[in-house]
Design a protein around this motif. Structure first.
Motif, PDB file in Angstrom:
ATOM      1  N   THR A   1      38.541 -38.361  -1.253  1.00  0.00           N
ATOM      2  CA  THR A   1      39.271 -39.632  -1.305  1.00  0.00           C
ATOM      3  C   THR A   1      39.824 -39.965   0.083  1.00  0.00           C
ATOM      4  N   GLY A   2      39.475 -39.146   1.078  1.00  0.00           N
ATOM      5  CA  GLY A   2      39.910 -39.410   2.449  1.00  0.00           C
ATOM      6  C   GLY A   2      39.040 -40.476   3.110  1.00  0.00           C
ATOM      7  N   VAL A   3      39.392 -40.827   4.337  1.00  0.00           N
ATOM      8  CA  VAL A   3      38.703 -41.925   5.026  1.00  0.00           C
ATOM      9  C   VAL A   3      37.236 -41.573   5.300  1.00  0.00           C
ATOM     10  N   LEU A   4      36.989 -40.454   5.976  1.00  0.00           N
ATOM     11  CA  LEU A   4      35.620 -40.158   6.428  1.00  0.00           C
ATOM     12  C   LEU A   4      34.754 -39.567   5.315  1.00  0.00           C
ATOM     13  N   ALA A   5      35.218 -38.457   4.711  1.00  0.00           N
ATOM     14  CA  ALA A   5      34.401 -37.833   3.662  1.00  0.00           C
ATOM     15  C   ALA A   5      34.292 -38.762   2.452  1.00  0.00           C
ATOM     16  N   GLY A   6      35.330 -39.548   2.205  1.00  0.00           N
ATOM     17  CA  GLY A   6      35.306 -40.484   1.072  1.00  0.00           C
ATOM     18  C   GLY A   6      34.232 -41.544   1.267  1.00  0.00           C
ATOM     19  N   ALA A   7      34.185 -42.112   2.465  1.00  0.00           N
ATOM     20  CA  ALA A   7      33.170 -43.135   2.749  1.00  0.00           C
ATOM     21  C   ALA A   7      31.777 -42.514   2.682  1.00  0.00           C
ATOM     22  N   ALA A   8      31.647 -41.301   3.227  1.00  0.00           N
ATOM     23  CA  ALA A   8      30.341 -40.622   3.216  1.00  0.00           C
ATOM     24  C   ALA A   8      29.904 -40.335   1.781  1.00  0.00           C
ATOM     25  N   ALA A   9      30.847 -39.914   0.942  1.00  0.00           N
ATOM     26  CA  ALA A   9      30.519 -39.601  -0.457  1.00  0.00           C
ATOM     27  C   ALA A   9      29.978 -40.854  -1.158  1.00  0.00           C
ATOM     28  N   LYS A  10      30.626 -41.988  -0.928  1.00  0.00           N
ATOM     29  CA  LYS A  10      30.154 -43.236  -1.562  1.00  0.00           C
ATOM     30  C   LYS A  10      28.781 -43.631  -1.012  1.00  0.00           C
ATOM     31  N   TYR A  11      28.591 -43.425   0.293  1.00  0.00           N
ATOM     32  CA  TYR A  11      27.274 -43.736   0.884  1.00  0.00           C
ATOM     33  C   TYR A  11      26.186 -42.869   0.222  1.00  0.00           C
ATOM     34  N   LEU A  12      26.444 -41.566   0.105  1.00  0.00           N
ATOM     35  CA  LEU A  12      25.440 -40.653  -0.464  1.00  0.00           C
ATOM     36  C   LEU A  12      25.120 -41.053  -1.909  1.00  0.00           C
ATOM     37  N   ALA A  13      26.155 -41.473  -2.636  1.00  0.00           N
ATOM     38  CA  ALA A  13      25.940 -41.943  -4.015  1.00  0.00           C
ATOM     39  C   ALA A  13      25.034 -43.175  -4.007  1.00  0.00           C
ATOM     40  N   SER A  14      25.247 -44.054  -3.031  1.00  0.00           N
ATOM     41  CA  SER A  14      24.436 -45.286  -2.968  1.00  0.00           C
ATOM     42  C   SER A  14      22.969 -44.967  -2.667  1.00  0.00           C
ATOM     43  N   GLN A  15      22.718 -43.762  -2.129  1.00  0.00           N
ATOM     44  CA  GLN A  15      21.345 -43.340  -1.819  1.00  0.00           C
ATOM     45  C   GLN A  15      20.732 -42.534  -2.967  1.00  0.00           C
ATOM     46  N   GLY A  16      21.417 -42.504  -4.107  1.00  0.00           N
ATOM     47  CA  GLY A  16      20.850 -41.889  -5.304  1.00  0.00           C
ATOM     48  C   GLY A  16      21.276 -40.457  -5.557  1.00  0.00           C
ATOM     49  N   ALA A  17      22.182 -39.916  -4.713  1.00  0.00           N
ATOM     50  CA  ALA A  17      22.641 -38.540  -4.952  1.00  0.00           C
ATOM     51  C   ALA A  17      23.648 -38.524  -6.108  1.00  0.00           C
ATOM     52  N   ASN A  18      23.706 -37.380  -6.796  1.00  0.00           N
ATOM     53  CA  ASN A  18      24.740 -37.181  -7.816  1.00  0.00           C
ATOM     54  C   ASN A  18      25.945 -36.570  -7.104  1.00  0.00           C
ATOM     55  N   VAL A  19      26.908 -37.395  -6.777  1.00  0.00           N
ATOM     56  CA  VAL A  19      28.012 -36.930  -5.937  1.00  0.00           C
ATOM     57  C   VAL A  19      29.189 -36.483  -6.804  1.00  0.00           C
ATOM     58  N   VAL A  20      29.747 -35.316  -6.445  1.00  0.00           N
ATOM     59  CA  VAL A  20      30.945 -34.818  -7.125  1.00  0.00           C
ATOM     60  C   VAL A  20      32.124 -35.001  -6.173  1.00  0.00           C
ATOM     61  N   PHE A  21      33.048 -35.867  -6.557  1.00  0.00           N
ATOM     62  CA  PHE A  21      34.213 -36.168  -5.723  1.00  0.00           C
ATOM     63  C   PHE A  21      35.321 -35.168  -6.046  1.00  0.00           C
ATOM     64  N   LEU A  22      35.757 -34.412  -5.036  1.00  0.00           N
ATOM     65  CA  LEU A  22      36.865 -33.474  -5.237  1.00  0.00           C
ATOM     66  C   LEU A  22      38.075 -33.937  -4.436  1.00  0.00           C
ATOM     67  N   GLY A  23      39.246 -33.866  -5.065  1.00  0.00           N
ATOM     68  CA  GLY A  23      40.472 -34.257  -4.383  1.00  0.00           C
ATOM     69  C   GLY A  23      41.668 -33.876  -5.242  1.00  0.00           C
ATOM     70  N   ARG A  24      42.849 -34.179  -4.721  1.00  0.00           N
ATOM     71  CA  ARG A  24      44.049 -33.755  -5.451  1.00  0.00           C
ATOM     72  C   ARG A  24      44.622 -34.840  -6.350  1.00  0.00           C
ATOM     73  N   ARG A  25      44.257 -36.115  -6.080  1.00  0.00           N
ATOM     74  CA  ARG A  25      44.886 -37.205  -6.842  1.00  0.00           C
ATOM     75  C   ARG A  25      43.889 -37.896  -7.767  1.00  0.00           C
ATOM     76  N   GLU A  26      44.157 -37.701  -9.079  1.00  0.00           N
ATOM     77  CA  GLU A  26      43.196 -38.162 -10.088  1.00  0.00           C
ATOM     78  C   GLU A  26      42.936 -39.670 -10.006  1.00  0.00           C
ATOM     79  N   GLU A  27      44.018 -40.421  -9.795  1.00  0.00           N
ATOM     80  CA  GLU A  27      43.855 -41.884  -9.790  1.00  0.00           C
ATOM     81  C   GLU A  27      42.862 -42.317  -8.692  1.00  0.00           C
ATOM     82  N   LYS A  28      43.041 -41.725  -7.512  1.00  0.00           N
ATOM     83  CA  LYS A  28      42.154 -42.091  -6.394  1.00  0.00           C
ATOM     84  C   LYS A  28      40.717 -41.635  -6.663  1.00  0.00           C
ATOM     85  N   LEU A  29      40.590 -40.475  -7.321  1.00  0.00           N
ATOM     86  CA  LEU A  29      39.253 -39.961  -7.650  1.00  0.00           C
ATOM     87  C   LEU A  29      38.557 -40.879  -8.647  1.00  0.00           C
TER      88      LEU A  29
END
Ligand SMILES: NC(=O)c1ccc[n+]([C@@H]2O[C@H](COP(=O)([O-])OP(=O)(O)OC[C@H]3O[C@@H](n4cnc5c(N)ncnc54)[C@H](O)[C@@H]3O)[C@@H](O)[C@H]2O)c1
Length: 271
Positions: A18-46
């Motif tokens: 849910t951070g700036v860099l890894a968060g943006a990268a995670a969304k990008y990878l998802a947009s490329q068809g990957a099954n992305v698992v988002f890990l973080g401490r705050r459920e709402e943001k996840l």
């Protein structure tokens, strides 16, 4: 011919998602068809991040966990394996700094808050080791898998102020090389470990240090720009290509590297 950059359906676990860099990268990878698992401490943001990823058609999921809490990582690992049965890529994106581990111009080394120094080391280095210990077990079993760590420009050159952070990121570089050799020798060439070293990107952690409230650069911001041949700060999108490359088979013969993505900061003497 096979598309060696194909990451469709790869299971990519991202800490700090849910951070700036890894968060943006995670969304990008998802947009490329990957099954992305988002890990973080705050459920709402996840929840927000996963909802955004699902809009691009990804079968994304999230787990609430702390990179320094092994039992929360183990629970996440169980949930991921129950859903997908494997993990292909781990991106260790969680990290950060703390004020007491920083030596500001009005202070000296002897003002260091040792407990905060340890905490910064623990977050950046320990917070890379622990998720790799837990999620990397799949790589041992599969004899295939990719670890992508986050280093920094501060790992190889002395960057004023950020002492603990620099020490920790130097550790991440070393860990990247060490684990690359360890995994290759024990599990074969299918298991790779690399890192990227972002240059200067504006994030919540450094915004006040690099920019004024009106958006102009601080003295330190200007110093950074002067030493960056591209003459600008990076934006999260600038990391996507390198992360995609490292996650895919296009980098199949690459391990133990730390790739600068820095607009030339690391190759320029400043003069
Ligand atoms: N922004 C830059 O210029 C820059 C440059 C080089 C390297 N980096 C590195 O890139 C990575 C991402 O940084 P960013 O700029 O996106 O910062 P960020 O603060 O936006 O993201 C870091 C994330 O890590 C999470 N985190 C912190 N402690 C955690 C813990 N104990 N457990 C789980 N999550 C935790 C934070 O909540 C946050 O979501 C970090 O490793 C950072 O050190 C950033």
């Amino acid at each position: 011919m096979k598309n060696i950059f194909d990451i469709k359906n790869k299971v990519i676990v991202v800490t700090g998602a849910t951070g700036v860099l890894a968060g943006a990268a995670a969304k990008y990878l998802a947009s490329q068809g990957a099954n992305v698992v988002f890990l973080g401490r705050r459920e709402e943001k996840l929840q927000e991040a996963v909802a955004a990823a699902k809009k691009s058609g990804s079968d994304a999921m999230y787990c609430v966990c702390d990179v320094l809490d092994k039992s929360s990582l183990e629970k996440a690992n169980e949930a991921i394996l129950a859903k997908y049965g494997r993990i292909d890529v781990l991106i260790n994106g969680a990290g950060g700094n703390m004020p007491g581990a920083t030596i500001t111009p009005d202070k000296t080394f002897f003002d260091l808050d040792f407990a905060q120094w340890q905490a910064v080391l623990s977050l950046n280095l320990g917070g890379t080791v622990l998720p790799t210990l837990v999620f990397g077990k799949s790589f041992e079993r599969q004899k295939k898998g990719v670890v992508i760590n986050f280093s920094s420009m501060s790992s190889t050159q002395a960057l004023t102020r950020v002492m603990g952070y620099s020490n920790a990121k130097a550790g991440v570089d070393n860990l990247t090389r060490w684990l690359a050799v360890e995994f290759a020798k024990k599990f074969g060439s299918g298991v790779r470990v690399n890192a990227l070293a972002p240059g200067f990107f504006i994030s919540d952690q450094n915004r006040a240090l690099l920019t004024n409230p009106d958006g102009s650069y601080t003295e330190r911001g200007n110093d950074v720009i002067k030493k960056t041949p591209f003459g600008k700060f990076g934006v999260a999108e600038d990391l996507f290509g390198t992360i995609h490359f490292l996650a895919s088979d296009a980098s199949a013969f690459l391990t133990g590297t730390v790739i600068p993505v820095d607009g030339g900061f690391s190759c320029f003497s400043g003069v």
